[in-house]
Design an enzyme around this catalytic site. Structure first.
Site, PDB file in Angstrom:
ATOM      1  N   THR A 162      -5.443  11.042   5.281  1.00  0.00           N
ATOM      2  CA  THR A 162      -5.066  10.351   4.046  1.00  0.00           C
ATOM      3  C   THR A 162      -4.820   8.900   4.416  1.00  0.00           C
ATOM      4  O   THR A 162      -3.970   8.599   5.248  1.00  0.00           O
ATOM      5  CB  THR A 162      -3.813  10.977   3.420  1.00  0.00           C
ATOM      6  OG1 THR A 162      -4.110  12.323   3.069  1.00  0.00           O
ATOM      7  CG2 THR A 162      -3.388  10.214   2.177  1.00  0.00           C
TER       8      THR A 162
ATOM      9  N   LYS B 255      -6.514  11.618  -3.761  1.00  0.00           N
ATOM     10  CA  LYS B 255      -5.416  12.142  -2.935  1.00  0.00           C
ATOM     11  C   LYS B 255      -4.110  11.451  -3.292  1.00  0.00           C
ATOM     12  O   LYS B 255      -3.041  12.078  -3.306  1.00  0.00           O
ATOM     13  CB  LYS B 255      -5.734  11.975  -1.448  1.00  0.00           C
ATOM     14  CG  LYS B 255      -4.623  12.449  -0.498  1.00  0.00           C
ATOM     15  CD  LYS B 255      -4.395  13.960  -0.529  1.00  0.00           C
ATOM     16  CE  LYS B 255      -3.135  14.377   0.225  1.00  0.00           C
ATOM     17  NZ  LYS B 255      -3.230  14.313   1.667  1.00  0.00           N
TER      18      LYS B 255
END
Lengths: 292, 292
Positions: free
Chosen positions: B98, B173
């Protein structure tokens, strides 16, 4: 065998369905509601109307209440035409309104003085849970009173548990609402972010619902926000009331919960924007207007 | 038929499991990790070690990265011993970290200049999802690159979708993490409330998990908090990194998300208390110390 006659006071978004499940199970029903027209489906299905809460309590063995604010609960139970005002024939009072723990304690004392049992039994699950008879119920009261309420409550719930004496059901419900508050902020902020970043928000909801962001809010209210459907499953003004009670209970014991405080502030803004009678997913609109 | 050789860089809490699923499917694996000992289970199962990311890229057809910070991604891909530094033989790079959407765009440009495809593919589902191969994957990149990554990604995921071009996976995300932030605040504040009000917190978690407060956080992290198990499924410091990226992305477009800001503040406090390497459920400890 004739099932016990039940009284039902408050036939709003949730109450109409909950009472309907008891009626469908075969209980004769005596109903009262502030707005008589909202009781129409129950009356058409055979329920009888009572003009006051006192009259309900005179004619029913167990009385349920599902009203709006703690002040409404107080009026309906302790007021001049309330359940305890006349000659209540009922032996048990079950208040499903989300209300103040201290009021639940006061009601438990007042009913006990008349030989009546009392249970605070706020519910969770929204309009969908009510309609499907799959609510969750947080009970507070004596073991005997909760045991007597349990089989009736089971008609509109998937799970009902006793958390302790009078008021404990309300405290547990506050615990539930504190979680819901965080879940709603997360969902609505995420959808605002997605819209502003040019993501496909519908795709986002579909995918996050399968991962670690999964929640009832994502699954049930995400799709409503995407359709710009802000009709009430659960009123903003009722959630605001719940958050206010939770904040009071925190203040009483000197507990600082910043997420809860933020949720109350944001929902107050949502109501101030004219969305008090919209569903809690209208928080999206307030966040989309910007700023905390 | 020999399956393509895959490279895997980063064998931490999540990466070790994800790589393991690809290995179990029969792919020869070349691994590199900052801490070699963490790659031991993969090496024992037949993977070969590479001393640098460049060496991984020389020996594998598709290279996965799952590291910590955006700066780690930058080093591993664009650094002096990075994937693109030598003579990469790989045809596709899949970054599961991420990280920043803008970095994903830069990497996509740099790889394209070498004739290599690139996908940003951050995941959700925590250590449990990684172990069970049931992660959710948010992909960004060209349609061709994502289509090539999809069958590989499917080895460790239950659902993987492309949200758009380079960086779109990272944005999606962020949308996921904004939801998780709200869910975590709600859960942890509720359990603090329950403890202070003398409720049975275990009973509360059991019951709310059946109603409108239901979430992955309640179901998976609630029980850990009750057991005072603050071991990492997902590190506080990694979540803090994610929240920082989300805040930067909001600042960039002038979007104010007060819940996200609060979460970042609270998680920073959690890390400052010494819980950076604890699991995200350690937020409970920070809230229990009080104040926002």
């Amino acid at each position: 065998m004739q099932l016990p006659t039940l009284g039902w006071i408050g036939t709003g978004v949730m109450g109409r369905w909950m009472a309907g499940h008891l009626q469908a199970a075969g209980h004769p029903l005596v109903v009262h509601s502030r707005t008589r027209s909202k009781a129409a489906p129950l009356l058409e299905a055979g329920a009888t109307w009572a003009d006051t809460p006192a009259e309900v309590a005179a004619r029913a063995e167990v009385v349920f209440t599902m009203v709006g604010l703690p002040s409404d609960v107080e009026t309906v139970v302790l007021g001049s035409e309330g359940i305890l005002s006349g000659s209540p024939g009922c032996r048990l009072l079950v208040d499903c309104t989300t209300s103040q723990p201290a009021l639940a304690e006061r009601i438990a004392e007042a009913t006990a003085a008349r030989g009546i049992g009392s249970v605070d039994a706020p519910v969770s699950g929204g309009d969908v849970g009510a309609r499907e008879g799959k609510l969750v119920v947080f009970m507070g009261g004596s073991e005997a009173a909760c045991a007597e309420a349990a089989p009736l409550v089971a008609r509109f719930s998937r799970l009902a548990q006793r958390f302790g004496g009078p008021g404990a059901g309300q405290h547990a419900k506050m615990g539930n609402q504190i979680i819901v508050a965080g879940n709603m902020i997360g969902l609505c902020e995420s959808l605002v972010y997605a819209a502003r970043q040019g993501l496909d928000a519908a795709q986002l909801v579909e995918v996050v619902a399968q991962g670690a962001a999964r929640s009832f809010a994502v699954e049930n209210l995400g799709p409503r926000i995407l359709k710009e459907d802000f009709a009430p499953g659960f009123f903003v003004e009722h959630f605001l009331k719940d958050l206010g009670i939770a904040c009071e209970e925190c203040a009483r014991i000197g507990l600082d919960l910043p997420g809860l405080d933020l949720a109350r502030r944001l929902y107050r803004r949502t109501a101030d924007m004219g969305h008090g009678r919209s569903g809690t997913q209208a928080l999206y609109l307030a966040l989309n207007e910007g700023g905390g």
